[in-house]
Design an enzyme around this catalytic site. Structure first.
Site, short mmCIF file in Angstrom:
data_model
loop_
_atom_site.label_atom_id
_atom_site.label_comp_id
_atom_site.label_asym_id
_atom_site.label_seq_id
_atom_site.Cartn_x
_atom_site.Cartn_y
_atom_site.Cartn_z
N SER A 47 51.00 41.19 34.06
CA SER A 47 50.07 40.64 33.09
C SER A 47 50.78 40.48 31.75
CB SER A 47 48.87 41.57 32.93
OG SER A 47 49.30 42.80 32.35
N ASP A 79 50.56 37.18 35.97
CA ASP A 79 49.13 37.41 36.21
C ASP A 79 48.32 37.22 34.93
OD1 ASP A 79 46.85 38.30 37.66
OD2 ASP A 79 47.08 40.30 36.83
N ASP A 102 45.17 31.64 33.08
CA ASP A 102 43.79 32.09 32.90
C ASP A 102 43.19 31.36 31.71
OD1 ASP A 102 41.39 33.34 32.52
OD2 ASP A 102 42.19 35.38 32.40
N HIS A 182 37.51 43.56 37.44
CA HIS A 182 38.74 44.33 37.24
C HIS A 182 38.37 45.79 36.96
CE1 HIS A 182 40.31 40.22 36.05
NE2 HIS A 182 41.14 40.60 36.99
N GLY A 212 40.59 41.86 41.23
CA GLY A 212 39.79 43.07 41.19
C GLY A 212 39.77 43.81 42.51
N GLY A 213 40.91 43.84 43.21
CA GLY A 213 40.95 44.43 44.54
C GLY A 213 40.78 45.94 44.58
N ASN A 234 44.56 40.88 44.55
CA ASN A 234 45.20 41.56 43.42
C ASN A 234 44.74 43.01 43.33
OD1 ASN A 234 45.72 38.79 42.91
ND2 ASN A 234 45.91 39.21 40.73
N ASN A 236 45.46 46.60 40.90
CA ASN A 236 46.10 47.18 39.73
C ASN A 236 45.61 48.60 39.45
OD1 ASN A 236 47.36 47.73 37.29
ND2 ASN A 236 46.67 45.88 36.25
#
Length: 288
Positions: A47, A79, A102, A182, A212-213, A234, A236
Site C-alpha cells: 500500500s 495496492d 483506487d 478492511h 478485506g480477506g 487480499n 493484510n
C-alpha cells in the site's frame, strides 16, 4: 506464465491467488516461505504507507531477488495506489506486475478517466491494472467497534456501474464492494454473494478481486471464488495481528535479548502458518 495467465487459470479451475500485504521484512519472508511450502503462486503487495516505509525501488529489488532465489511465481502489486501520479510512478519504474488504482474517492467520471489513462500507459508495459469504484470501508487494523451494516450496504457496487466502468477504462480486474471491509471486527462481514455473481456476469471476461480477506468466514470466501469467480483475495490485518502478537510473546519470553533477529524465526513461522492456511482456503496450493 504472466499474471493474467494465472488469473485465467484461476477462474477456469475455481481457485484464487492470495495477495498479501507486506509491512515488514519478516512478513515478506513468511509469505514467500508459505508459498514455497504450499507450491502456490503468490502476490506480494504494498500500500502507499508500506511503499513509503520500504522505498519503491527497494520493493522491486526485494521481489526480483526472491523470484531468482525461490523460482516460484511471485507477483508484485501496488495496492490501493493513489493519487494517480503515485500509480504512474510505479508503472514508469517497472518491475510491477499489477497496479491497483483506487479512485473510489473521486466521482465516477473522474475515476474512469484517470483509470483509463493509467491503463493506456500500463498496458504498453504489460502491467495489469485493477480498478475500484465504490470505497471499501474499514482499515487494516483490529477494530473493536461494530460495523454499521446499513451504512455499508449504501456503498455496494452496482452491476451496471461495474459494466460501464470496465468498458470505459479497460481495467483488467475490478475490486467490488459487496459487504467486505478492511480489517477485522467483532462481527464477521456478510458478503452478498448473489450481488457478486451479478457483477461477475456484468463484467464479462474481466477479473474480480476480493479485498478485506481478513475475517471473512471461510465458506463465504469459497463461495465468492466459486460463484463470484474471484481470482484474487487480499489479506493484510491477520498478518499484522499475528506478527504483533508473536513478537510480543517472544519479547516477553526473552526480556534481556537485544539481538532481535534471534527472536524472529518463530515470528516468521507464526505468520507463515496464517498464509499457508489462506492458500489452502483459496485453493491455490499445489498449482505450481
Amino acid at each position: 506464465m504472466k499474471l493474467l495467465d494465472w488469473f485465467d487459470k484461476a477462474r477456469k479451475e475455481s481457485f484464487a491467488i492470495g495477495a498479501f500485504n507486506i509491512d515488514s521484512l519478516e512478513i515478506f519472508k513468511a509469505v514467500i516461505m508459505a508459498a514455497v511450502h504450499r507450491k502456490s503462486p503468490v502476490i506480494v503487495e504494498f500500500s502507499p504507507g508500506e511503499v513509503g516505509y520500504f522505498g519503491i525501488k527497494n520493493i522491486v529489488d526485494m521481489v526480483k531477488n526472491a523470484r531468482e532465489e525461490f523460482e516460484i511465481p511471485i507477483f508484485l502489486n501496488l495496492d490501493h495506489g493513489k493519487p494517480k501520479n503515485a500509480v504512474v510512478e510505479a508503472v514508469d519504474l517497472g518491475g510491477f506486475d499489477e497496479v491497483h488504482f483506487d479512485g473510489s474517492d473521486l466521482d465516477f467520471s473522474t475515476n474512469a478517466r484517470q483509470a483509463k489513462e493509467i491503463v493506456d500507459s500500463a498496458h504498453k508495459r504489460e502491467i495489469v491494472v485493477e480498478g475500484e469504484i465504490n470505497k471499501i470501508g474499514g482499515s487494516s487494523e483490529v477494530h473493536l467497534e461494530e460495523i454499521d451494516l446499513e451504512l455499508l450496504k449504501k456503498s455496494y457496487t452496482k452491476p451496471e456501474e461495474a459494466q460501464k466502468f470496465v468498458e470505459e477504462t479497460g481495467v483488467d480486474i475490478l475490486a467490488p464492494a459487496i459487504g467486505n471491509v478492511h480489517g477485522t471486527f467483532p462481527v464477521d462481514p456478510d458478503l452478498d454473494i448473489d450481488l457478486l455473481a451479478k457483477i461477475s456476469d456484468a463484467v464479462g471476461e474481466k477479473f474480480l478481486s476480493l479485498h478485506g480477506g481478513s475475517g471473512i468466514p471461510i465458506v463465504q470466501v469459497k463461495d465468492a471464488i466459486r460463484r463470484g469467480k474471484i481470482v484474487k483475495v487480499n489479506v493484510n490485518t491477520e498478518l499484522r495481528a499475528t506478527y504483533k502478537d508473536a513478537l510480543e510473546e517472544k519479547l516477553a519470553e526473552h526480556p534481556d535479548e537485544y539481538k532481535i533477529y534471534d527472536l524472529m524465526p518463530d515470528v516468521v513461522e507464526a505468520v507463515a502458518a496464517v498464509v499457508e492456511n489462506k492458500i489452502e482456503v483459496f485453493g491455490s496450493n499445489d498449482k505450481v
